[in-house]
Design an enzyme around this catalytic site. Structure first.
Site, PDB file in Angstrom:
ATOM      1  N   GLU A 172       1.211  -1.232   0.243  1.00 48.28           N
ATOM      2  CA  GLU A 172       0.362  -0.363   0.064  1.00 48.28           C
ATOM      3  C   GLU A 172       0.866   1.366  -0.411  1.00 48.28           C
ATOM      4  O   GLU A 172       0.447   1.902   0.523  1.00 48.28           O
ATOM      5  CB  GLU A 172      -1.149   0.169   0.861  1.00 48.28           C
ATOM      6  CG  GLU A 172      -1.387  -1.177   0.521  1.00 48.28           C
ATOM      7  CD  GLU A 172      -3.407  -1.051   2.499  1.00 48.28           C
ATOM      8  OE1 GLU A 172      -2.905  -0.302   3.890  1.00 48.28           O
ATOM      9  OE2 GLU A 172      -4.144  -1.975   1.949  1.00 48.28           O
ATOM     10  N   GLU A 291      -5.278  -8.174  -0.785  1.00 50.23           N
ATOM     11  CA  GLU A 291      -6.245  -7.883   0.410  1.00 50.23           C
ATOM     12  C   GLU A 291      -7.798  -7.542   0.022  1.00 50.23           C
ATOM     13  O   GLU A 291      -8.401  -6.917  -0.377  1.00 50.23           O
ATOM     14  CB  GLU A 291      -5.800  -6.717   1.078  1.00 50.23           C
ATOM     15  CG  GLU A 291      -4.389  -6.823   2.392  1.00 50.23           C
ATOM     16  CD  GLU A 291      -3.880  -5.836   2.759  1.00 50.23           C
ATOM     17  OE1 GLU A 291      -4.973  -5.420   3.235  1.00 50.23           O
ATOM     18  OE2 GLU A 291      -2.581  -5.938   3.148  1.00 50.23           O
TER      19      GLU A 291
HETATM   20  O1  AHR Z   1      -4.841  -5.895   6.471  1.00 48.02           O
HETATM   21  C1  AHR Z   1      -4.669  -5.254   7.383  1.00 48.02           C
HETATM   22  C2  AHR Z   1      -4.286  -4.160   6.850  1.00 48.02           C
HETATM   23  O2  AHR Z   1      -5.358  -3.127   5.706  1.00 48.02           O
HETATM   24  C3  AHR Z   1      -3.030  -3.813   6.381  1.00 48.02           C
HETATM   25  O3  AHR Z   1      -2.158  -3.848   7.289  1.00 48.02           O
HETATM   26  C4  AHR Z   1      -2.926  -2.725   5.241  1.00 48.02           C
HETATM   27  O4  AHR Z   1      -2.126  -3.416   4.344  1.00 48.02           O
HETATM   28  C5  AHR Z   1      -4.325  -2.186   5.101  1.00 48.02           C
HETATM   29  O5  AHR Z   1      -4.325  -1.018   5.357  1.00 48.02           O
END
Ligand code: AHR
Length: 498
Positions: A172, A291
């Site tokens: 990210e 994610e």
């Molecule tokens: O999954 C939780 C968090 O969400 C992760 O650390 C991050 O990559 C995202 O913002």
């Protein structure tokens, strides 16, 4: 209501890459410490890993686990997690403002992954660190022997290389919250040079470039285009992240949110292909949705926590039935985009926005989202068939023409099966479902199941066995026509043998 669908054995959309059923373990909250690792728990093995947790994770049949973060990785020194445990430093962990003991590091996690029968998708730190740390870590993990880092790995107890095949170039990096946040040009250049060096160390690895943290980011689109312009020739995947919320508490709108996931995927595919065309490249960049999940139930509690605890209970969303239905829609959406989505990681796996929860010194239990993931991962293997579906639609506060039914069909040639997954989004109407399957000599229903009849807000927090997949006896086959009924608000799986 009625929905009809048509498919043919020969009209295949894509082979399913098993990594689409990946997940994620971050050094965050109680995911590692008091999650997968609790040395004093009665079920802990000699390494301190809970065997009861591994057993439940094995039910999910997860082929790939992203590690060690997440936001965590952007401040992590991988060297802190190797060598004798008693010599490892305790650090302030800035992403989640906790204390990291480093009791679990690279070797321990690789052993856990072996026990959990999964591969590791390793992320490198491109926040506070860069090319040097990434290439050293890769040499440590994948080079057989005879160099400083490969011999250090052997000295630390791993004779054979770990041979990690999938690597993330940071996490990210578009997010202002990220430690070492960068502009698209800054990240694009760093990722390009890191990828180049990593592929010189080991040209068999596959690399994931960071896309946007969500399609709502102000830089979405520009970011993808710019970072790909820099790193296109060295990377294999572009990442997408998405978390759903239901603060408005509107079920019809909430269950429609997978439509946004579909739009996000198609938008990112278009950008990848635009850069491909501009560069005149023959190479295709695929997607890693590394994610995705629901994340909102725990946000208020987390905002009130004091910092610097070891393994604080963070991001412990307690999921309900409505969340399970949306996760089911998400799985179907990923499958229906399997021509370009080759990796996806449900974020996360244990305790932190997770299908699997643990109680310290106590039980391991399954959240509602466990069930659709488990069925999709175990039975959704093979090829996605193109499915021509006709269903009534509805409008919600944010989305127009949302089909009441979300569905996909999988051809599993190893088992001679066609598997249909479906969610009925209607809150009060049964859906009579009729599918014509062309190209199969004879078909029979092997199993038809549903997750249904629960209050949308039902959780399993205080009733760990309170949600179950049950048989759906309404399905039958007549020649090539399969018919049956999906209950209102239901996740369904129909397995047909041919
Ligand atoms: O999954 C939780 C968090 O969400 C992760 O650390 C991050 O990559 C995202 O913002």
């Amino acid at each position: 209501m009625k929905a009809t669908a048509k498919l043919s054995k020969d009209t295949v959309l894509a082979d399913i890459d098993a990594r689409i059923y990946g997940s994620f373990v971050e050094h965050l909250g109680r995911a590692v410490y008091d999650g997968i690792y609790e040395p004093n728990h009665p079920s802990a093995n000699e390494l301190g890993f809970r065997e009861d947790v591994i057993e439940v994770i094995n039910e999910l049949n997860v082929p790939l686990v992203r590690y060690p973060g997440g936001n965590f990785v952007s401040g992590y020194n991988w060297e802190d997690g190797v060598g004798p445990v008693e010599d490892r430093p305790k650090r302030l962990e800035l992403a989640w403002r906790s204390v990291e003991t480093n009791e679990v590091g690279l070797h321990e996690f690789m052993k856990w992954a072996e026990l959990a029968k999964t591969e590791v998708n390793m992320a490198v730190n491109l926040g506070t660190r860069g090319i040097d740390a990434a290439r050293n870590l890769l040499e440590y993990c994948n080079h057989p022997e005879g160099t400083y880092y490969s011999d250090l790995r052997k000295q630390n107890g791993a004779e054979e290389p770990f041979n990690i095949k999938t690597w993330c170039l940071g996490n990210e990096m578009d997010g202002p919250w990220q430690i070492g946040h960068k502009t698209a040009d800054e990240y694009g250049r760093l990722a390009e040079e890191t990828a180049k060096a990593m592929k010189l160390v080991d040209d068999t690895i596959e690399l994931v470039l960071c896309g946007s943290s969500s399609s709502k980011m102000p830089t979405f689109g520009e970011w993808e285009y710019t970072v790909l312009e820099h790193a296109y020739e060295y990377v294999d995947f572009l990442s997408l992240h998405l978390y759903w919320e239901n603060f408005e508490n509107d079920t019809a709108n909430y269950l429609a949110k997978s439509v946004e996931m579909d739009k996000f995927i198609k938008g990112v595919v278009a950008i990848c292909d635009a850069v491909k065309a501009k560069k005149g490249s023959d190479k295709q960049i695929n997607l890693s949705f590394d994610e995705w999940n629901v994340w909102y139930h725990s946000k208020d509690a987390d905002s009130k926590r004091e910092p610097w605890d070891i393994a604080p209970p963070l991001l412990e969303d307690i999921y309900n039935f409505e969340d399970a239905l949306l996760v089911g829609c998400g799985l179907i959406t990923l499958l229906n985009n399997a021509d370009r989505v080759k990796i996806a990681c449900l974020a996360q796996l244990v305790n932190v926005i997770a299908p699997v929860m643990t109680i310290k010194d106590g039980e391991v239990w399954k959240q509602p989202i466990f069930y659709p993931f488990m069925q999709a991962s175990n039975y959704g293997r093979g090829k996605v068939l193109r499915l021509d579906v006709k269903s009534d639609t509805y409008d919600s506060i944010e989305y127009k023409n949302v089909p009441f039914i979300e569905t996909t069909a999988i051809l599993n040639e190893e088992n001679n099966e066609v598997v249909i997954f479906a969610v009925n989004r209607s809150q009060d109407q049964e859906m009579n479902f009729e599918t014509i399957l062309d190209g199969f000599d004879k078909l029979e229903v092997v199993e038809a199941t549903e997750l249904a009849d629960y209050d949308i807000k039902k959780t399993t927090e205080n009733d760990h066995d309170g949600m179950n997949i049950k048989p759906n006896d309404s399905f039958s086959v007549n020649n090539a026509k399969v018919t049956g009924t999906f209950k209102p608000l239901s996740w369904n799986m129909i397995r047909l043998a041919y």
